[in-house]
Design a protein around this motif. Structure first.
Motif, PDB file in Angstrom:
ATOM      1  N   LEU A  58       0.835  -1.197   0.000  1.00 40.40           N
ATOM      2  CA  LEU A  58       0.000   0.000   0.000  1.00 40.40           C
ATOM      3  C   LEU A  58       0.870   1.247   0.000  1.00 40.40           C
ATOM      4  CD1 LEU A  58      -2.627  -1.173   2.620  1.00 40.40           C
ATOM      5  CD2 LEU A  58      -2.757  -1.303   0.147  1.00 40.40           C
ATOM      6  N   PRO A  59       0.494   2.296  -0.735  1.00 37.27           N
ATOM      7  CA  PRO A  59       1.295   3.511  -0.825  1.00 37.27           C
ATOM      8  C   PRO A  59       1.469   4.169   0.530  1.00 37.27           C
ATOM      9  CG  PRO A  59      -0.672   3.638  -2.227  1.00 37.27           C
ATOM     10  CD  PRO A  59      -0.716   2.349  -1.526  1.00 37.27           C
ATOM     11  N   ASN A  60       2.716   4.515   0.835  1.00 41.42           N
ATOM     12  CA  ASN A  60       3.073   5.253   2.044  1.00 41.42           C
ATOM     13  C   ASN A  60       2.839   4.481   3.342  1.00 41.42           C
ATOM     14  OD1 ASN A  60       3.661   7.523   0.408  1.00 41.42           O
ATOM     15  ND2 ASN A  60       1.491   8.087   0.413  1.00 41.42           N
ATOM     16  N   ALA A  61       2.282   3.293   3.270  1.00 47.63           N
ATOM     17  CA  ALA A  61       1.982   2.554   4.496  1.00 47.63           C
ATOM     18  C   ALA A  61       3.238   2.106   5.215  1.00 47.63           C
ATOM     19  CB  ALA A  61       1.106   1.341   4.176  1.00 47.63           C
ATOM     20  N   LEU A  62       4.366   1.994   4.503  1.00 46.34           N
ATOM     21  CA  LEU A  62       5.616   1.534   5.113  1.00 46.34           C
ATOM     22  C   LEU A  62       6.507   2.677   5.585  1.00 46.34           C
ATOM     23  CD1 LEU A  62       6.526  -1.301   2.567  1.00 46.34           C
ATOM     24  CD2 LEU A  62       5.674  -1.594   4.902  1.00 46.34           C
ATOM     25  N   ASP A  63       6.041   3.897   5.447  1.00 49.87           N
ATOM     26  CA  ASP A  63       6.900   5.038   5.777  1.00 49.87           C
ATOM     27  C   ASP A  63       6.857   5.429   7.246  1.00 49.87           C
ATOM     28  OD1 ASP A  63       7.743   5.240   3.183  1.00 49.87           O
ATOM     29  OD2 ASP A  63       6.256   6.752   2.608  1.00 49.87           O
ATOM     30  N   SER A  64       6.146   4.681   8.081  1.00 48.68           N
ATOM     31  CA  SER A  64       6.064   5.023   9.501  1.00 48.68           C
ATOM     32  C   SER A  64       7.291   4.531  10.258  1.00 48.68           C
ATOM     33  CB  SER A  64       4.789   4.433  10.112  1.00 48.68           C
ATOM     34  OG  SER A  64       4.740   3.040   9.891  1.00 48.68           O
ATOM     35  N   ASP A  65       7.484   5.100  11.429  1.00 52.49           N
ATOM     36  CA  ASP A  65       8.650   4.825  12.279  1.00 52.49           C
ATOM     37  C   ASP A  65       8.606   3.387  12.805  1.00 52.49           C
ATOM     38  OD1 ASP A  65      10.728   4.827  14.050  1.00 52.49           O
ATOM     39  OD2 ASP A  65       9.921   6.385  15.360  1.00 52.49           O
ATOM     40  N   ILE A  66       9.717   2.664  12.711  1.00 50.99           N
ATOM     41  CA  ILE A  66       9.738   1.279  13.184  1.00 50.99           C
ATOM     42  C   ILE A  66       9.725   1.187  14.704  1.00 50.99           C
ATOM     43  CG2 ILE A  66      11.014   0.511  11.141  1.00 50.99           C
ATOM     44  CD1 ILE A  66      13.461   0.190  12.967  1.00 50.99           C
ATOM     45  N   GLY A  67       9.960   2.292  15.376  1.00 50.30           N
ATOM     46  CA  GLY A  67       9.934   2.270  16.837  1.00 50.30           C
ATOM     47  C   GLY A  67       8.552   2.435  17.420  1.00 50.30           C
ATOM     48  N   ALA A  68       7.553   2.691  16.574  1.00 56.50           N
ATOM     49  CA  ALA A  68       6.179   2.885  17.058  1.00 56.50           C
ATOM     50  C   ALA A  68       5.650   1.598  17.680  1.00 56.50           C
ATOM     51  CB  ALA A  68       5.278   3.332  15.916  1.00 56.50           C
ATOM     52  N   THR A  69       4.963   1.741  18.805  1.00 49.33           N
ATOM     53  CA  THR A  69       4.445   0.560  19.504  1.00 49.33           C
ATOM     54  C   THR A  69       3.150   0.053  18.886  1.00 49.33           C
ATOM     55  OG1 THR A  69       3.327   2.016  21.083  1.00 49.33           O
ATOM     56  CG2 THR A  69       5.512   1.195  21.694  1.00 49.33           C
ATOM     57  N   HIS A  70       2.478   0.889  18.110  1.00 49.49           N
ATOM     58  CA  HIS A  70       1.219   0.482  17.479  1.00 49.49           C
ATOM     59  C   HIS A  70       1.335   0.589  15.970  1.00 49.49           C
ATOM     60  CE1 HIS A  70      -3.051  -0.058  16.750  1.00 49.49           C
ATOM     61  NE2 HIS A  70      -3.061   1.057  16.032  1.00 49.49           N
ATOM     62  N   LEU A  71       0.935  -0.467  15.290  1.00 51.31           N
ATOM     63  CA  LEU A  71       0.946  -0.484  13.830  1.00 51.31           C
ATOM     64  C   LEU A  71      -0.476  -0.296  13.316  1.00 51.31           C
ATOM     65  CD1 LEU A  71       3.295  -3.552  13.136  1.00 51.31           C
ATOM     66  CD2 LEU A  71       3.894  -1.135  13.033  1.00 51.31           C
ATOM     67  N   THR A  72      -0.660   0.619  12.388  1.00 51.44           N
ATOM     68  CA  THR A  72      -1.971   0.792  11.778  1.00 51.44           C
ATOM     69  C   THR A  72      -2.287  -0.421  10.902  1.00 51.44           C
ATOM     70  OG1 THR A  72      -1.104   1.924   9.825  1.00 51.44           O
ATOM     71  CG2 THR A  72      -1.643   3.291  11.759  1.00 51.44           C
ATOM     72  N   VAL A  73      -3.553  -0.606  10.605  1.00 48.48           N
ATOM     73  CA  VAL A  73      -3.952  -1.746   9.776  1.00 48.48           C
ATOM     74  C   VAL A  73      -3.288  -1.690   8.399  1.00 48.48           C
ATOM     75  CG1 VAL A  73      -5.887  -2.952   8.701  1.00 48.48           C
ATOM     76  CG2 VAL A  73      -6.104  -2.077  11.023  1.00 48.48           C
ATOM     77  N   PRO A  74      -3.257  -0.519   7.710  1.00 48.10           N
ATOM     78  CA  PRO A  74      -2.559  -0.476   6.419  1.00 48.10           C
ATOM     79  C   PRO A  74      -1.079  -0.839   6.527  1.00 48.10           C
ATOM     80  CG  PRO A  74      -3.989   1.428   6.643  1.00 48.10           C
ATOM     81  CD  PRO A  74      -3.966   0.755   7.984  1.00 48.10           C
ATOM     82  N   THR A  75      -0.431  -0.416   7.624  1.00 54.87           N
ATOM     83  CA  THR A  75       0.984  -0.753   7.801  1.00 54.87           C
ATOM     84  C   THR A  75       1.161  -2.245   8.051  1.00 54.87           C
ATOM     85  OG1 THR A  75       1.467   1.444   8.693  1.00 54.87           O
ATOM     86  CG2 THR A  75       3.053  -0.295   9.157  1.00 54.87           C
ATOM     87  N   ARG A  76       0.297  -2.821   8.876  1.00 60.50           N
ATOM     88  CA  ARG A  76       0.351  -4.267   9.112  1.00 60.50           C
ATOM     89  C   ARG A  76       0.190  -5.028   7.803  1.00 60.50           C
ATOM     90  NH1 ARG A  76      -1.410  -6.207  14.295  1.00 60.50           N
ATOM     91  NH2 ARG A  76      -2.715  -7.736  13.227  1.00 60.50           N
ATOM     92  N   CYS A  77      -0.764  -4.586   7.008  1.00 52.41           N
ATOM     93  CA  CYS A  77      -1.045  -5.235   5.725  1.00 52.41           C
ATOM     94  C   CYS A  77       0.165  -5.139   4.793  1.00 52.41           C
ATOM     95  CB  CYS A  77      -2.263  -4.584   5.092  1.00 52.41           C
ATOM     96  SG  CYS A  77      -2.877  -5.423   3.627  1.00 52.41           S
ATOM     97  N   ALA A  78       0.769  -3.955   4.736  1.00 52.09           N
ATOM     98  CA  ALA A  78       1.909  -3.744   3.848  1.00 52.09           C
ATOM     99  C   ALA A  78       3.122  -4.563   4.281  1.00 52.09           C
ATOM    100  CB  ALA A  78       2.261  -2.257   3.812  1.00 52.09           C
ATOM    101  N   ILE A  79       3.363  -4.658   5.580  1.00 53.91           N
ATOM    102  CA  ILE A  79       4.497  -5.435   6.089  1.00 53.91           C
ATOM    103  C   ILE A  79       4.341  -6.909   5.720  1.00 53.91           C
ATOM    104  CG2 ILE A  79       5.616  -6.292   8.189  1.00 53.91           C
ATOM    105  CD1 ILE A  79       5.055  -3.551   9.455  1.00 53.91           C
ATOM    106  N   LEU A  80       3.155  -7.472   5.989  1.00 54.40           N
ATOM    107  CA  LEU A  80       2.926  -8.889   5.697  1.00 54.40           C
ATOM    108  C   LEU A  80       3.037  -9.177   4.200  1.00 54.40           C
ATOM    109  CD1 LEU A  80      -0.080  -9.694   8.075  1.00 54.40           C
ATOM    110  CD2 LEU A  80       2.318 -10.298   8.395  1.00 54.40           C
TER     111      LEU A  80
END
Length: 352
Positions: free
Chosen positions: A3-25
């Motif tokens: 997903l666009p921009n979903a992977l651009d969040s900080d890896i130190g964040a304790t909570h992952l948004t659903v789009p970020t979780r989806c993009a990582i997997l």
């Protein structure tokens, strides 16, 4: 799909948004999940993402590492480099070196190595390297100093045991399950995120490490990195330890899952037939299964609960409990007679 921009969040964040979780997997597993999928079923990839988050946060304790891995996109980029058929540790290191904003620092080599080791851990779920803040007691990290990752994995997970020894037929019977390893053999189960520790006995054969990430295995079934057949055989060890159609095993595993946040797919890996439970059918995990089976067979009950649960030797089990019942009745009637005799003596002295 990433997903666009979903992977651009900080890896130190304790909570992952659903789009970020989806993009990582999708990026690491090669899956095709969508945001609605993960919204409807939060258990998808949850155990792996917990591991992913812990590894990222532990790695960031290393000073300066954020210059190479500040976002999830940085990690995915490194993993994609590792996945190239011709990739070596040296080629990945050169790729990372080009990403460094400044070069020639005293700890540049250390940062490159820690970044690669982190990416391998997240890619393969194998404890590679000596991450300073990622050590788990009892685990043995694997060192990858150079060459191809595929060669390193072949050396680590290659076929085990002597071919002549594997001719001996040893049946891993239906009692040989994770639940019985705990309640009959008295082994403490250590749920592991490290594939390299799977089925390893620890602490003087009193603990057994079990890798439970069945979802990870399912999505890496067609991997060209692991030795051919390795992932499929590892899945069969889960079918052996957690037989899907054993009601008691399922009930026991669900309790463990709630307590430790395990991958629910581990208890849905099917079951093995009698022929499939022959130990010679296991090439990669042959030695560890053989040792574990020996420990299981040689374990003697030490508590009343273990005596009740241990029905490997039916004649011995019946003999013990018949003797226990006879002893209990003997003691009971002996006490009744003593009480009755005492009462009679009392009435003799005090007839009224």
């Amino acid at each position: 799909m990433t997903l666009p921009n979903a992977l651009d969040s900080d890896i130190g964040a304790t909570h992952l948004t659903v789009p970020t979780r989806c993009a990582i997997l999708n990026s690491i597993w090669g899956s095709n999940y969508t945001v609605p999928h993960l919204t409807q079923d939060e258990s998808i990839g949850s155990s792996y993402l917990r591991y992913y988050g812990e590894q990222c946060r532990n790695a960031l304790h290393s000073k300066g590492l954020d210059a190479l891995v500040a976002t999830h996109a940085d990690i995915v980029d490194t993993i994609q480099q590792l996945g190239h058929p011709s990739a070596t540790r040296e080629s990945v290191k050169d790729h990372l070196l080009a990403r460094l904003p400044t070069r020639g620092e005293d700890n540049t080599e250390e940062l490159l190595c820690e970044t690669i080791d982190l990416a391998v851990r997240l890619f393969l779920m194998v404890d590679i390297g000596k991450l300073q803040h990622g050590f788990v007691p009892g685990q043995k990290p694997l060192l990858w100093e150079g060459g191809s990752m595929k060669k390193m994995l072949q050396d680590r997970f290659g076929a085990q045991g002597d071919a002549t020894f594997r001719i001996v037929r040893v049946k891993l019977d239906r009692l040989f399950t994770a639940r019985n390893l705990e309640r009959i053999a008295g082994l403490q189960i250590v749920w592991s995120d490290n594939l390299s520790d799977h089925l390893r006995l620890m602490v003087d054969d009193t603990r057994i490490a079990i890798y439970h990430h069945a979802s990870f295995l399912e999505h890496h079934k067609n991997s060209n990195v692991f030795p051919p057949g390795f992932i499929e055989e590892t899945q069969r060890t889960l079918s052996l330890l957690f037989p899907q159609y054993d009601k008691q095993s399922r009930k026991w595993f669900k309790a463990q899952q709630r307590k430790f946040g395990l991958d629910s797919r581990a208890c849905a890996a099917g079951h093995l037939t009698t022929e499939e439970r022959q130990i010679e059918n296991f090439t990669f995990w042959h030695d560890r299964l053989g040792i574990l089976k020996q420990v299981f067979d040689e374990a003697e009950p030490r508590t009343i609960a273990q005596w009740w649960c241990d029905r490997r030797r039916r004649v011995q089990w019946y003999t013990f409990w018949v003797a226990a019942v006879v002893l209990t009745l003997t003691i009971f009637f002996g006490m009744v007679q003593c009480i009755e005799g005492g009462f009679q003596v009392y009435k003799a002295y005090y007839p009224s």
